[in-house]
Design a protein around this motif. Structure first.
Motif, PDB file in Angstrom:
ATOM      1  N   PRO A  18       7.581 -12.392 -41.546  1.00 17.77           N
ATOM      2  CA  PRO A  18       7.434 -13.329 -42.669  1.00 17.77           C
ATOM      3  C   PRO A  18       6.302 -12.919 -43.611  1.00 17.77           C
ATOM      4  O   PRO A  18       5.289 -13.600 -43.743  1.00 17.77           O
ATOM      5  N   VAL A  19       6.498 -11.787 -44.260  1.00 17.97           N
ATOM      6  CA  VAL A  19       5.535 -11.284 -45.228  1.00 17.97           C
ATOM      7  C   VAL A  19       6.313 -10.476 -46.273  1.00 17.97           C
ATOM      8  O   VAL A  19       7.301  -9.820 -45.944  1.00 17.97           O
ATOM      9  N   SER A  20       5.890 -10.567 -47.503  1.00 21.73           N
ATOM     10  CA  SER A  20       6.440  -9.745 -48.569  1.00 21.73           C
ATOM     11  C   SER A  20       5.360  -8.760 -48.976  1.00 21.73           C
ATOM     12  O   SER A  20       4.254  -9.173 -49.315  1.00 21.73           O
ATOM     13  N   VAL A  21       5.662  -7.456 -48.915  1.00 23.26           N
ATOM     14  CA  VAL A  21       4.642  -6.444 -49.199  1.00 23.26           C
ATOM     15  C   VAL A  21       4.799  -5.821 -50.586  1.00 23.26           C
ATOM     16  O   VAL A  21       3.953  -5.050 -50.999  1.00 23.26           O
ATOM     17  N   GLY A  22       5.896  -6.112 -51.265  1.00 17.64           N
ATOM     18  CA  GLY A  22       6.046  -5.709 -52.653  1.00 17.64           C
ATOM     19  C   GLY A  22       6.437  -4.271 -52.924  1.00 17.64           C
ATOM     20  O   GLY A  22       6.592  -3.887 -54.069  1.00 17.64           O
ATOM     21  N   GLY A  23       6.622  -3.469 -51.911  1.00 16.42           N
ATOM     22  CA  GLY A  23       7.019  -2.076 -52.114  1.00 16.42           C
ATOM     23  C   GLY A  23       6.607  -1.236 -50.933  1.00 16.42           C
ATOM     24  O   GLY A  23       5.844  -1.672 -50.074  1.00 16.42           O
ATOM     25  N   GLY A  24       7.119  -0.031 -50.895  1.00 17.74           N
ATOM     26  CA  GLY A  24       6.820   0.885 -49.799  1.00 17.74           C
ATOM     27  C   GLY A  24       8.056   1.671 -49.430  1.00 17.74           C
ATOM     28  O   GLY A  24       8.842   2.044 -50.292  1.00 17.74           O
ATOM     29  N   THR A  25       8.254   1.894 -48.149  1.00 24.23           N
ATOM     30  CA  THR A  25       9.427   2.625 -47.655  1.00 24.23           C
ATOM     31  C   THR A  25      10.489   1.616 -47.242  1.00 24.23           C
ATOM     32  O   THR A  25      10.251   0.797 -46.348  1.00 24.23           O
ATOM     33  N   PRO A  26      11.655   1.670 -47.887  1.00 26.94           N
ATOM     34  CA  PRO A  26      12.699   0.699 -47.550  1.00 26.94           C
ATOM     35  C   PRO A  26      13.274   0.927 -46.153  1.00 26.94           C
ATOM     36  O   PRO A  26      13.440   2.070 -45.717  1.00 26.94           O
ATOM     37  N   ALA A  27      13.570  -0.168 -45.461  1.00 27.27           N
ATOM     38  CA  ALA A  27      14.140  -0.092 -44.118  1.00 27.27           C
ATOM     39  C   ALA A  27      15.563   0.448 -44.136  1.00 27.27           C
ATOM     40  O   ALA A  27      15.987   1.126 -43.198  1.00 27.27           O
ATOM     41  N   LEU A  28      16.289   0.158 -45.195  1.00 29.03           N
ATOM     42  CA  LEU A  28      17.683   0.600 -45.321  1.00 29.03           C
ATOM     43  C   LEU A  28      17.815   1.512 -46.531  1.00 29.03           C
ATOM     44  O   LEU A  28      17.072   1.361 -47.512  1.00 29.03           O
ATOM     45  N   PRO A  29      18.759   2.443 -46.483  1.00 37.70           N
ATOM     46  CA  PRO A  29      18.891   3.387 -47.599  1.00 37.70           C
ATOM     47  C   PRO A  29      19.271   2.687 -48.896  1.00 37.70           C
ATOM     48  O   PRO A  29      20.092   1.772 -48.893  1.00 37.70           O
ATOM     49  N   ARG A  30      18.654   3.110 -49.971  1.00 35.62           N
ATOM     50  CA  ARG A  30      18.932   2.527 -51.291  1.00 35.62           C
ATOM     51  C   ARG A  30      20.141   3.180 -51.950  1.00 35.62           C
ATOM     52  O   ARG A  30      20.650   2.666 -52.936  1.00 35.62           O
ATOM     53  N   ASP A  31      20.591   4.311 -51.410  1.00 36.13           N
ATOM     54  CA  ASP A  31      21.666   5.063 -52.067  1.00 36.13           C
ATOM     55  C   ASP A  31      22.958   5.091 -51.249  1.00 36.13           C
ATOM     56  O   ASP A  31      23.781   5.981 -51.421  1.00 36.13           O
ATOM     57  N   ALA A  32      23.130   4.140 -50.353  1.00 31.59           N
ATOM     58  CA  ALA A  32      24.341   4.109 -49.529  1.00 31.59           C
ATOM     59  C   ALA A  32      24.794   2.662 -49.357  1.00 31.59           C
ATOM     60  O   ALA A  32      23.973   1.764 -49.185  1.00 31.59           O
ATOM     61  N   THR A  33      26.077   2.457 -49.419  1.00 29.34           N
ATOM     62  CA  THR A  33      26.645   1.150 -49.138  1.00 29.34           C
ATOM     63  C   THR A  33      27.072   1.145 -47.680  1.00 29.34           C
ATOM     64  O   THR A  33      27.808   2.031 -47.236  1.00 29.34           O
ATOM     65  N   VAL A  34      26.575   0.161 -46.942  1.00 26.66           N
ATOM     66  CA  VAL A  34      26.896   0.052 -45.521  1.00 26.66           C
ATOM     67  C   VAL A  34      27.367  -1.375 -45.269  1.00 26.66           C
ATOM     68  O   VAL A  34      26.607  -2.324 -45.475  1.00 26.66           O
ATOM     69  N   ALA A  35      28.616  -1.530 -44.880  1.00 29.22           N
ATOM     70  CA  ALA A  35      29.160  -2.854 -44.580  1.00 29.22           C
ATOM     71  C   ALA A  35      28.713  -3.258 -43.179  1.00 29.22           C
ATOM     72  O   ALA A  35      28.902  -2.498 -42.216  1.00 29.22           O
ATOM     73  N   LEU A  36      28.112  -4.428 -43.068  1.00 34.51           N
ATOM     74  CA  LEU A  36      27.567  -4.900 -41.798  1.00 34.51           C
ATOM     75  C   LEU A  36      28.181  -6.239 -41.417  1.00 34.51           C
ATOM     76  O   LEU A  36      28.455  -7.074 -42.284  1.00 34.51           O
ATOM     77  N   ARG A  37      28.348  -6.432 -40.121  1.00 38.00           N
ATOM     78  CA  ARG A  37      28.878  -7.688 -39.592  1.00 38.00           C
ATOM     79  C   ARG A  37      27.845  -8.263 -38.631  1.00 38.00           C
ATOM     80  O   ARG A  37      27.483  -7.629 -37.636  1.00 38.00           O
ATOM     81  N   LEU A  38      27.357  -9.465 -38.921  1.00 43.71           N
ATOM     82  CA  LEU A  38      26.336 -10.090 -38.093  1.00 43.71           C
ATOM     83  C   LEU A  38      26.869 -10.330 -36.684  1.00 43.71           C
ATOM     84  O   LEU A  38      27.919 -10.927 -36.493  1.00 43.71           O
ATOM     85  N   ALA A  39      26.126  -9.840 -35.691  1.00 44.32           N
ATOM     86  CA  ALA A  39      26.527  -9.985 -34.298  1.00 44.32           C
ATOM     87  C   ALA A  39      25.581 -10.898 -33.529  1.00 44.32           C
ATOM     88  O   ALA A  39      25.973 -11.490 -32.525  1.00 44.32           O
ATOM     89  N   GLU A  40      24.326 -11.005 -33.998  1.00 48.70           N
ATOM     90  CA  GLU A  40      23.342 -11.793 -33.262  1.00 48.70           C
ATOM     91  C   GLU A  40      22.163 -12.086 -34.170  1.00 48.70           C
ATOM     92  O   GLU A  40      21.816 -11.295 -35.044  1.00 48.70           O
ATOM     93  N   GLN A  41      21.541 -13.225 -33.917  1.00 47.78           N
ATOM     94  CA  GLN A  41      20.322 -13.587 -34.640  1.00 47.78           C
ATOM     95  C   GLN A  41      19.420 -14.396 -33.724  1.00 47.78           C
ATOM     96  O   GLN A  41      19.894 -15.071 -32.815  1.00 47.78           O
ATOM     97  N   HIS A  42      18.126 -14.272 -33.965  1.00 49.41           N
ATOM     98  CA  HIS A  42      17.160 -14.998 -33.146  1.00 49.41           C
ATOM     99  C   HIS A  42      15.896 -15.196 -33.974  1.00 49.41           C
ATOM    100  O   HIS A  42      15.467 -14.290 -34.685  1.00 49.41           O
ATOM    101  N   THR A  43      15.319 -16.370 -33.871  1.00 47.65           N
ATOM    102  CA  THR A  43      14.060 -16.652 -34.545  1.00 47.65           C
ATOM    103  C   THR A  43      12.977 -16.827 -33.495  1.00 47.65           C
ATOM    104  O   THR A  43      13.163 -17.527 -32.498  1.00 47.65           O
ATOM    105  N   PHE A  44      11.836 -16.190 -33.709  1.00 48.97           N
ATOM    106  CA  PHE A  44      10.704 -16.246 -32.785  1.00 48.97           C
ATOM    107  C   PHE A  44       9.676 -17.265 -33.269  1.00 48.97           C
ATOM    108  O   PHE A  44       9.666 -17.650 -34.440  1.00 48.97           O
ATOM    109  N   GLY A  45       8.809 -17.650 -32.366  1.00 50.15           N
ATOM    110  CA  GLY A  45       7.798 -18.655 -32.662  1.00 50.15           C
ATOM    111  C   GLY A  45       6.856 -18.281 -33.792  1.00 50.15           C
ATOM    112  O   GLY A  45       6.318 -19.148 -34.476  1.00 50.15           O
TER     113      GLY A  45
END
Length: 187
Positions: A147-174
Motif C-alpha cells: 500500500p504505497v505509491s512510489v511514482g516511478g521506477g522499474t515496472p513489475a510487468l512489461p510495458r510493451d507486451a499484452t498479457v491476458a490474465l485470469r484471477l485465480a486467487e486473492q488475499h489481503t494481509f493485516g
C-alpha cells in the motif's frame, strides 16, 4: 512440463523499485513472508537476472544469525534447496552452491529448461521476466502489492507486451498488502 512462475513484490502503482532503485518500502511482514514461503516450496529452480541475483544472494549465506525470525530461516532453507540460474552478460562467476551462470539464456533456452524440469521454475526480476512474457513462457503471475505509491521506477510487468490474465486467487494481509495470483490465458 514444469510451470514458469513469476512473482514480484510491487508498489500499488506497479513498480518493484522506486526511481532511485530503492525497495525499502517492500520489506514483507512476518505474515506476508510466511505466505511467500508456502508459495515458494514448489520451485525447484530460480532463474534470475543479474540485479535480482545480487539481491537474492543474501540467502546463500549459512549465517543463520542474520535471520530475524523462524520465517526468515525457513525461507533461507527453501531458497538454498533450489537450483539457481543466473543470466548475466557481465558477471564472470557466481559464488553459491547449486548456482549456474549463463551469459544468454534466451527464450529457446528457457523453454527447454521449462520442458525438462521436474519441478516448477520461478523467474525473478522484471527485466528478465519481460522477455519470458514476450515469448509466451510465463504460466502464472503472483503480485504482492504494497500500500504505497512510489511514482516511478522499474515496472513489475512489461510495458510493451499484452498479457491476458485470469484471477485465480486473492488475499489481503493485516498490513494492507494484497496478494493477487493470476493464470496466464494463452490465445
Amino acid at each position: 512440463m514444469a510451470r514458469l512462475l513469476y512473482s514480484a513484490i510491487a508498489s500499488l502503482d506497479g513498480y518493484t523499485v522506486d526511481a532511485s532503485g530503492s525497495f525499502a518500502w517492500a520489506v514483507p511482514s512476518e505474515e506476508v513472508h510466511a505466505f511467500v514461503n508456502d508459495r515458494e516450496r514448489t520451485v525447484g529452480t530460480y532463474v534470475y537476472g543479474r540485479r535480482m541475483w545480487e539481491v537474492m544472494r543474501y540467502w546463500a549465506s549459512d549465517d543463520n544469525g542474520s535471520d530475524r525470525s523462524s520465517v526468515s530461516a525457513d525461507y533461507r532453507r527453501i531458497w538454498q534447496a533450489a537450483d539457481k540460474v543466473v543470466v548475466s552478460s557481465t558477471l564472470t562467476e557466481v559464488d553459491s552452491p547449486r548456482t549456474e551462470l549463463v551469459h544468454d539464456l534466451g527464450a529457446a533456452g528457457l523453454a527447454q529448461r521449462k520442458a525438462t524440469s521436474p519441478a516448477d521454475l520461478g523467474i525473478g526480476g522484471p527485466t528478465l521476466a519481460a522477455e519470458a512474457f514476450r515469448a509466451g513462457l510465463v504460466d502464472e503471475v503472483s503480485l504482492y502489492l504494497h500500500p504505497v505509491s512510489v511514482g516511478g521506477g522499474t515496472p513489475a510487468l512489461p510495458r510493451d507486451a499484452t498479457v491476458a490474465l485470469r484471477l485465480a486467487e486473492q488475499h489481503t494481509f493485516g498490513d494492507g498488502v494484497v496478494f493477487l495470483r493470476y493464470l496466464v490465458d494463452r490465445p
